[in-house]
Write an enzyme that holds these catalytic residues in place. Structure first.
Site, PDB file in Angstrom:
ATOM      1  N   HIS A 154      89.214 -39.428  11.847  1.00 35.25           N
ATOM      2  CA  HIS A 154      87.992 -39.549  12.652  1.00 35.25           C
ATOM      3  C   HIS A 154      87.353 -40.924  12.429  1.00 35.25           C
ATOM      4  CE1 HIS A 154      87.597 -35.354  14.116  1.00 35.25           C
ATOM      5  NE2 HIS A 154      88.295 -35.075  13.023  1.00 35.25           N
ATOM      6  N   CYS A 205      92.159 -36.840  16.348  1.00 30.61           N
ATOM      7  CA  CYS A 205      92.477 -35.561  15.695  1.00 30.61           C
ATOM      8  C   CYS A 205      93.227 -34.654  16.667  1.00 30.61           C
ATOM      9  CB  CYS A 205      91.208 -34.915  15.148  1.00 30.61           C
ATOM     10  SG  CYS A 205      91.530 -33.646  13.898  1.00 30.61           S
ATOM     11  N   LEU A 206      92.594 -33.615  17.199  1.00 33.76           N
ATOM     12  CA  LEU A 206      93.263 -32.749  18.172  1.00 33.76           C
ATOM     13  C   LEU A 206      93.701 -33.556  19.389  1.00 33.76           C
ATOM     14  CD1 LEU A 206      94.038 -29.802  18.886  1.00 33.76           C
ATOM     15  CD2 LEU A 206      91.831 -29.614  20.028  1.00 33.76           C
ATOM     16  N   PRO A 238      48.036 -28.587  16.615  1.00 35.34           N
ATOM     17  CA  PRO A 238      49.281 -28.136  15.978  1.00 35.34           C
ATOM     18  C   PRO A 238      49.603 -28.916  14.703  1.00 35.34           C
ATOM     19  CG  PRO A 238      49.577 -28.298  18.350  1.00 35.34           C
ATOM     20  CD  PRO A 238      48.242 -28.916  18.044  1.00 35.34           C
ATOM     21  N   GLU A 298      85.276 -42.478  14.179  1.00 36.63           N
ATOM     22  CA  GLU A 298      83.862 -42.546  14.581  1.00 36.63           C
ATOM     23  C   GLU A 298      82.920 -42.380  13.401  1.00 36.63           C
ATOM     24  OE1 GLU A 298      84.986 -38.124  15.270  1.00 36.63           O
ATOM     25  OE2 GLU A 298      85.958 -40.093  15.268  1.00 36.63           O
ATOM     26  N   LYS A 330      47.119 -33.255  21.990  1.00 36.44           N
ATOM     27  CA  LYS A 330      46.481 -32.237  21.164  1.00 36.44           C
ATOM     28  C   LYS A 330      46.884 -32.409  19.700  1.00 36.44           C
ATOM     29  CE  LYS A 330      44.047 -30.032  24.192  1.00 36.44           C
ATOM     30  NZ  LYS A 330      42.566 -30.047  24.074  1.00 36.44           N
ATOM     31  N   THR A 331      45.891 -32.499  18.836  1.00 37.59           N
ATOM     32  CA  THR A 331      46.139 -32.698  17.406  1.00 37.59           C
ATOM     33  C   THR A 331      46.170 -31.397  16.615  1.00 37.59           C
ATOM     34  OG1 THR A 331      43.782 -32.936  16.861  1.00 37.59           O
ATOM     35  CG2 THR A 331      44.972 -34.931  17.525  1.00 37.59           C
ATOM     36  N   ILE A 334      60.413 -19.348   6.200  1.00 41.78           N
ATOM     37  CA  ILE A 334      60.578 -18.756   4.874  1.00 41.78           C
ATOM     38  C   ILE A 334      61.751 -19.388   4.121  1.00 41.78           C
ATOM     39  CG2 ILE A 334      62.075 -16.853   5.665  1.00 41.78           C
ATOM     40  CD1 ILE A 334      60.527 -15.044   3.681  1.00 41.78           C
ATOM     41  N   GLN A 346      47.362 -30.410  12.731  1.00 43.20           N
ATOM     42  CA  GLN A 346      46.400 -29.985  11.710  1.00 43.20           C
ATOM     43  C   GLN A 346      46.866 -28.702  11.035  1.00 43.20           C
ATOM     44  OE1 GLN A 346      42.217 -29.984  13.011  1.00 43.20           O
ATOM     45  NE2 GLN A 346      42.820 -31.323  14.707  1.00 43.20           N
TER      46      GLN A 346
END
Length: 541
Positions: free
Chosen positions: A513, A379-380, A189, A515, A186-187, A147, A191
């Site tokens: 950071h 950081c930390l 789901p 990374e 299996k197709t 929803i 569909q």
């Protein structure tokens, strides 16, 4: 004129929409097009900044200070296009803007409704801040049928109609489960997922089907028939041994060709040389090293997604495989557990929040310093290394961080004032938690002759931050007298950015950071250098 590709997901969550969007972006770039990637998240939080990493994974931070979904990290790592705050939006942000407009009277007394006000705000976001990129790829978070995502689906349906088929394409990512007892994929789901999508007025142009096994011709024909699209628009997305093989895999399945055909674009074959080189290095390394990551959220690796990828990038730069031991910091608060660090070639303590595990991180930093094991504190992780030095080198036994109580002395304390873009930012202990940290790219000045100056090869850098506590610069001289060098500071000299231990093989802590800016084709210099030090360590063991 920008063309829009909308990527939705069905059947189950965590299928990899973000990775699919990133790989498609890389393929379109390889064909010579410019791209922009965006994420629309259906949760009511304004951003993921205050959400637990166990719920949402890491928080990815942009240069301009937005706290965003980790998928934006995929976008940057695969395309090199720097994300901005205008590339990420949540239901919470949309509703906040609408309510603010209603309070100002912008709607002139009209009844504020999901249609048209919410959907118009979503469309406004999708089309904003573009500079005539060839493609804007928009990933819709959540799963079709939820929803929460309905306003976003309605908005892209409307936008698809407004743009027309020549400027819009809908791609739907689903799962084809394999039933071992029946011995077949299996197709059904998929569909049903497409039927759910069609019920809100969206007909997918491309089906991207995740599967553990190849999709045979009969299954592909059935999907095309029941989902109302061409057979060659059913693209299989098989599991691969490294995510950097995805662009090549999707190209060989025809994904980029189908997209170009839809938009009636004539281009030559994409140049995927860089991705082939990256995957070849990952698959055929010259050696390997082991890095111990001592963290708080090690049971969910997505909490450190960019970090994990940056370590791989450091390995690519050095031609080695990086094996990561994910170690819960709390175990090092007990006697006898530091021996788990005996066999690692490098120790990394990442960022985090909260007191849990901090003493274990301090113990790991001490182990690395005393045993001459390469140490990388982020950081930390930098703050813990500084506290460790204060306690065991400077004799300040009560040293700690005010984040966790009232230490004496408070080596690390709450930041209350800093400068951003020539404006003073102020925070207090009672400030809201969301969006109140030092966020985004800030400069740092590197000391000449330092290890980091050598690594970066420049005197000033820009790195991304996400923190509200900072090492107290008033203890700088005292700590430098006992061997901890403050090798990076903010331009005004007030905020410590980098510390290192001279004479140690590799001991560096950074407040930012790094990374977040690492890419497989452009590994971050700190990770490249750290893994190189780990390689040297492995030769000594």
């Amino acid at each position: 004129m920008t063309r829009f590709i909308f990527i939705t997901g069905g059947v189950v969550s965590s299928l990899g929409k973000g990775l699919a969007a990133a790989a498609l972006g890389a393929l379109l770039q390889a064909r010579g097009f410019t791209v922009r990637l965006r994420k629309l998240d259906p949760y009511l939080n304004v951003d993921p900044g205050t959400m637990s990493p166990y719920q949402h994974g890491e928080v990815y931070v942009t240069d301009d200070g937005a706290e965003t979904d980790l998928d934006l990290g995929h976008y940057e790592r695969f395309t090199g296009v720097t994300s901005r705050s205008s590339d990420s939006v949540s239901t919470g942000q949309i509703y906040s803007r609408i309510i603010a407009r209603e309070r100002r009277g912008d709607y002139l007394g009209a009844t504020v409704q999901v249609i048209p006000h919410v959907t118009d705000a979503i469309k406004e976001f999708i089309r904003s801040d573009l500079v005539d990129e060839d493609f804007c790829i928009c990933e819709i978070g959540g799963t079709v049928g939820d929803i929460e995502s309905l306003p976003f689906l309605e908005a892209i349906r409307q936008l698809g109609n407004e743009l027309g088929r020549s400027r819009s394409l809908f791609m739907h990512l689903t799962l084809l489960p394999y039933i071992s007892s029946a011995g077949e994929l299996k197709t059904k789901p998929t569909q049903h997922s497409v039927k759910e999508l069609q019920s809100v007025g969206i007909q997918p142009d491309v089906l991207l089907c995740r599967s553990e096994y190849p999709i045979d011709k009969d299954a592909r024909r059935k999907l095309a028939l029941f989902c109302n699209l061409r057979e060659d628009a059913v693209i299989q997305a098989l599991d691969v041994d490294t995510i950097y093989a995805v662009p090549r895999a999707y190209h060989e399945e025809g994904m980029d060709a189908v997209v170009c055909r839809h938009f009636e674009l004539e281009t030559g074959a994409p140049d995927l040389t860089i991705w082939d080189r990256i995957t070849d290095t990952v698959r055929h390394p010259d050696g390997e090293v082991t890095i111990g990551v001592v963290g708080k959220y090690t049971s969910l690796i997505d909490a450190y997604k960019s970090l994990a990828e940056a370590l791989i990038h450091g390995g690519i730069a050095n031609g080695v495989r990086v094996n990561v031991n994910w170690l819960d910091a709390e175990i090092f608060e007990q006697e006898g557990h530091l021996q788990q660090l005996e066999g690692v070639h490098g120790i990394l303590v990442p960022g985090g929040f909260g007191e849990r595990g901090t003493e274990g991180k301090i113990a790991a930093a001490r182990f690395a310093r005393e045993r001459k094991v390469p140490y990388f504190g982020i950081c930390l992780g930098m703050q813990m290394a500084v506290i460790e030095a204060a306690r065991h080198l400077a004799g300040l036994e009560g040293a700690g961080s005010s984040e966790f109580g009232l230490p004496n002395p408070p080596i690390v304390g709450l930041m209350t004032e800093w400068t951003k873009e020539n404006q003073v930012e102020r925070r207090g202990a009672d400030s809201d938690l969301g969006g109140t940290m030092r966020l985004g790219a800030y400069p740092a000045v590197l000391a000449r002759g330092s290890k980091v100056h050598e690594i970066y090869g420049m005197g000033e850098i820009q790195e991304r931050h996400r923190h509200r506590y900072e090492v107290n610069v008033n203890y700088k001289d005292e700590l430098e007298r006992v061997g901890l060098h403050f090798s990076g500071l903010s331009p005004d000299g007030e905020l410590p950015e980098i510390v290192e231990v001279p004479g140690h093989p590799w001991f560096i802590g950074v407040q930012f950071h790094p990374e977040l800016k690492s890419k497989p084709f452009a590994p971050h210099p700190l990770f490249t250098s750290f893994i190189r030090a780990a390689v040297e360590q492995s030769r000594l063991m």
